[in-house]
Scaffold this active site. Structure first.
Site, short mmCIF file in Angstrom:
data_model
loop_
_atom_site.label_atom_id
_atom_site.label_comp_id
_atom_site.label_asym_id
_atom_site.label_seq_id
_atom_site.Cartn_x
_atom_site.Cartn_y
_atom_site.Cartn_z
N GLY A 509 0.83 -1.20 0.00
CA GLY A 509 0.00 0.00 0.00
C GLY A 509 0.86 1.25 0.00
CD GLN A 510 2.81 5.60 -1.79
OE1 GLN A 510 3.29 4.64 -2.38
NE2 GLN A 510 3.55 6.61 -1.36
N GLY A 511 1.04 5.23 1.92
CA GLY A 511 0.55 6.21 2.88
C GLY A 511 1.29 7.52 2.73
CG PHE A 513 6.52 7.18 6.50
CD1 PHE A 513 7.01 7.85 7.61
CD2 PHE A 513 7.35 6.29 5.85
CE1 PHE A 513 8.31 7.62 8.06
CE2 PHE A 513 8.65 6.06 6.29
CZ PHE A 513 9.12 6.73 7.40
N GLY A 514 5.00 7.03 2.91
CA GLY A 514 5.59 6.43 1.72
C GLY A 514 5.02 5.05 1.49
CE LYS A 530 4.45 3.39 7.99
NZ LYS A 530 3.86 4.25 9.06
CG ASP A 627 -3.09 10.24 10.84
OD1 ASP A 627 -4.18 10.69 10.42
OD2 ASP A 627 -2.20 9.83 10.08
#
Length: 819
Positions: A509-511, A513-514, A530, A627
């Protein structure tokens, strides 16, 4: 004299009225048609107790204005059609007529007298037949003479709805197979692509077909229920084992409906709303798709990937299997050595591999063997590949490939798959050798770590990395000392190799942060890595904050960080691997929403709350997450929730005030409390607000940014439903069950308490857990929520300083310079 005239006038008027009503079916609500009393487009029949109505209709939301003849519920406000006559030959205007023709059939004609549909039975003369609409929803063409013989009935010609008293099934004598058929679309009742009915197997099963190819099956009938539908009761099935089987049910509080997408729902009649609620979803998980994993593979909706070859088998095509194409299934590693009854062959014969709690494969063969003789009968037949025994069915045997196996957690029966004797022995040795190999690997790793610790410090320089903590945390958001030797440090090369050098195939996946990648350490442990993106607004501060925070915490509902890596420009965090990924992947994805039933969703809500309570009250540190959102809730093997992503968390010491102010507002728009987004104040109640949003998203399957009726966001929509006494209507129909209606409404209420405008009005997390787990909790009245998702302009405009805002729910960082 005047009185007498008036009396006569009234009598004449009554006669005229009675005559008019006789000619209009709608006036008297009559339930039958004769040769002399056809019905026009504006007329209808009403069953004797007023349950069903028959006549012309146009589907809801249809723009074509075509007219169909059908049967629908009369007392339900939303049009619910259960049967259609001229489904493929509609009337193009309002000139249609339904009547008894001269040959005694029920027919539909248009204004130009063209025949569009007929019952097509051989009858006597028209004067001897009539059509009657029954309170069961059955339309009957009957002989009107004393014998009252039924010549034709709609129950023998079902369409998309399975009603109480109706039968589906096969008849070996007449070669009939009564099935349901779907509409083409939701506003087009012409014949669709899907059918549903009993398959003529040795042990009858309920199947759904798409263009005559099976896409779902129920598993065999065990005398009480279908083995793949243990939670759906009420069916009755008769079977003569000669090709004739009939399925019915008698509970008139619900009906079954095959929709245009090929999904079958149980729809329950709700007395409170006078409508239909979607109950059990007959096809509920990805593993319910017929043959999802191919031959000799088992599917489990709680595993990632869901398909796995059974022991003794390997993928037929490894490359396609790795790409997620499992339909070609698996092949045997070691061929069977059939020990025939004539003594042919030497050595030990084949054995069986036991798979527990399974939905058995398709096309079981019938056997009269008892439980003790069932395995023997399979071994004596060289073509037999598996057997199972159920006390409700008896002995079941399979030949050839085993297709459509599914693993259940609580239900299912034991399935015994035939494998070579050497393969059983090999499996046992593999376990022993594997255990020894793992032990050796751990020993080798320990030696390597010892060598690394004695290596020159200049290679890794962890003290430099941690000495910068005071520099990068300008607001002292991690006000305690972290000792580097308390936390594992990984080399970049090790992590790169574990993820196949950050291959796209391993990307989870992608957040903000990266990207996050799946990896596997040399000792075999699966991890999630991550990696900081250079385009990310987050950096060393957030990474170190997460390292410092999470390294001090231990709780079953918090994800574990295993270590970190900082080399050159690289910033990486290493987590325990969560095979089921994040919560948002389930509640917002239509293809996966079915996996989470209500009990699972409730457990997830409770688990998140307990993890948050630990952060707020029970850990050594008091932590505000800042968050909390669906994408930051990870799910383990058993779909237990774990809170993750502590890069933006704020740590309090015991002496600090529980309410703090910041110039740097961080979080995700749609989950942020109003006092935090607009004023920069945050506290435990800020996380509680986020928790309430997550509750409502879990219940509804919709994002808070999702626009609902009247252009409201999710909070406003839930608030309106709650005020109208329809809180449970917020629930996603995919999992809704009337059995849990009260509990669902309570959880909506708790969610609304959490998202109230004022922080002081919101409960703390311990109260949330008490309300969730107390059966008859007396909940306070909720006040209007903070609809901050509608304040994008005002939030940005409220700041008297320069600001940067990311208003996307999926982003993991929103930064706003507060007041």
């Amino acid at each position: 004299m005047v009185v007498l005239v008036n009396t006569r006038c009234r009598f004449v008027l009554l006669l005229l009225a009675a005559f008019s009503c006789f000619s209009l079916k709608l006036c008297l609500g009559e339930d039958s048609i004769t040769f002399s009393t056809p019905i026009k487009d504006s007329d209808t029949l009403l069953s004797k107790s007023g349950v069903f109505r028959f006549g012309f209709f146009t589907p809801v939301n249809s723009t074509a204005r075509l007219r169909y003849v059908g049967i629908w519920y009369d007392k339900i406000p939303v049009q619910t059609v259960v049967w259609v006559a001229n489904k493929d030959t509609p009337v193009k205007d309002t000139s249609g007529v339904v009547s008894i023709s001269e040959d005694g059939n029920l027919v539909v004609k248009d204004g130009r007298n063209r025949l569009l549909w007929s019952t097509n039975v051989t009858s006597t003369v028209a004067s001897n037949t009539l059509v009657q609409l029954m309170d069961t929803g059955n339309l009957r063409l009957q002989d009107s003479r004393s014998n009252g013989e039924t010549l034709w009935e709609s129950f023998k010609h079902p369409y998309n709805t399975f009603l109480p008293g109706m039968s589906l099934g096969t008849n070996n004598r007449t070669r009939e197979n009564l099935k349901l058929s779907s509409w083409r679309t939701y506003d087009d009742p012409s014949t669709g692509n899907y059918t549903a009915g009993l398959a003529p197997f040795a042990y009858p099963e309920l199947l759904i077909w798409k263009n005559n190819a099976p896409i779902w099956r129920s598993g065999p009938w065990n005398g009480q229920h279908f083995m793949g539908l243990p939670d759906v009761d009420g069916f009755n099935l008769t079977n003569d084992y000669q090709g004739t089987a009939s399925l019915s049910y008698s509970n008139d509080s619900f009906m079954y409906h095959l929709d245009p997408d090929g999904v079958m729902y149980q729809r329950r009649l709700s007395t409170s709303t006078r409508g239909l609620r979607i109950g059990a979803n007959i096809t509920s998980t990805a593993c319910d798709a017929y043959g999802e994993c191919g031959p000799f593979a088992s599917c489990s909706s709680r595993e990632v990937p869901p398909c796995n070859c059974v022991k003794g088998f390997v993928p037929r095509n490894q490359a396609e299997w790795n790409d997620g194409n499992w339909t070609k299934g698996c092949v045997r590693i070691v061929p069977l050595r059939c020990k025939s009854s004539n003594g042919g062959g030497r050595g030990k014969g084949d054995g069986f591999l036991k798979l527990q709690k399974m939905k058995v494969p398709v096309s079981a063969e019938r056997s009269l063997a008892n439980e003790q003789d069932c395995p023997k009968q399979c071994l004596e037949n060289c073509s037999c590949t598996a057997y199972a025994y159920d006390h409700g069915i008896g002995c079941m045997l399979w030949s050839g490939s085993l297709v459509d196996m599914q693993s259940f957690l609580a239900n299912g029966i034991d399935l015994y798959i035939r494998i070579a004797h050497s393969e059983k022995k090999h499996s046992y040795l593999a376990i022993v050798i594997g255990a020894a190999f793992v032990a050796a690997a751990f020993l080798l790793l320990a030696c390597q770590k010892f060598k690394k610790r004695s290596a020159p410090e200049s290679r890794r320089r962890p003290e430099l990395m941690f000495s910068r903590m005071e520099e990068v945390t300008s607001e002292n958001e991690s006000p305690y000392i972290f000792k580097p030797n308390e936390f594992p440090l990984f080399e970049f090369q090790v992590l790169a190799k574990s993820t196949d050098y950050f291959s796209h195939m391993n990307k989870l996946g992608q957040g903000g942060f990266g990207p996050v990648y799946k990896g596997k350490l040399p000792e075999g442990q699966e991890i999630a890595v991550k990696r900081l993106s250079r385009a990310s607004r987050q950096g060393l501060e957030e990474l170190m904050n997460e390292v410092v925070v999470i390294s001090k915490l231990q709780h079953r509902n918090l994800v574990r960080v295993l270590g970190c890596c900082i080399e050159g420009e690289e910033r990486l965090l290493v987590y325990e691997y969560m095979p089921n990924k994040s919560l948002d992947a389930y509640i917002f994805d239509p293809s996966k929403q079915k996996i989470l039933d209500w009990k699972t969703r409730f457990n997830i809500m409770e688990g998140i709350s307990r993890g948050l309570l630990y952060l707020h009250r029970d850990s050594r540190l008091k932590i505000i997450h800042r968050d909390l959102k669906a994408s930051n809730i990870l799910l383990d093997d058993n779909l237990n929730p774990k809170i993750s992503d502590f890069g933006l968390a704020r740590v309090f010491e015991a002496s600090e005030d529980e309410v703090a102010e910041t110039r740097r507002v961080v979080g995700t728009y749609g989950y942020m409390s109003p006092e935090y987004a607009m004023e920069g104040y945050f506290s435990e109640k800020s996380d509680v607000f986020s928790l309430g949003v997550i509750f409502l998203e879990i219940i509804s399957g919709r994002r808070n940014s999702h626009k609902e009726e009247n252009n409201h966001n999710l909070l406003a929509y839930a608030w309106n439903l709650w005020n109208d006494g329809e809180a449970a209507s917020l629930a996603n129909p995919i999992f809704f069950d009337e059995c849990f209606e009260k509990e669902i409404a309570k959880c909506v209420h708790i969610g609304l308490l959490c998202v109230q405008e004022l922080a002081n009005d919101r409960p703390n997390v311990s109260n949330v857990i008490w309300m969730l787990t107390t059966e008859n909790a007396n909940l306070p009245e909720a006040k209007q929520p903070a609809f901050i998702a509608r304040r994008e302009v005002s939030v940005a405009g409220s700041s008297d300083r320069s600001s940067q805002m990311v208003t996307i729910n999926d982003a993991s960082l929103t930064a706003v310079t507060g007041r």
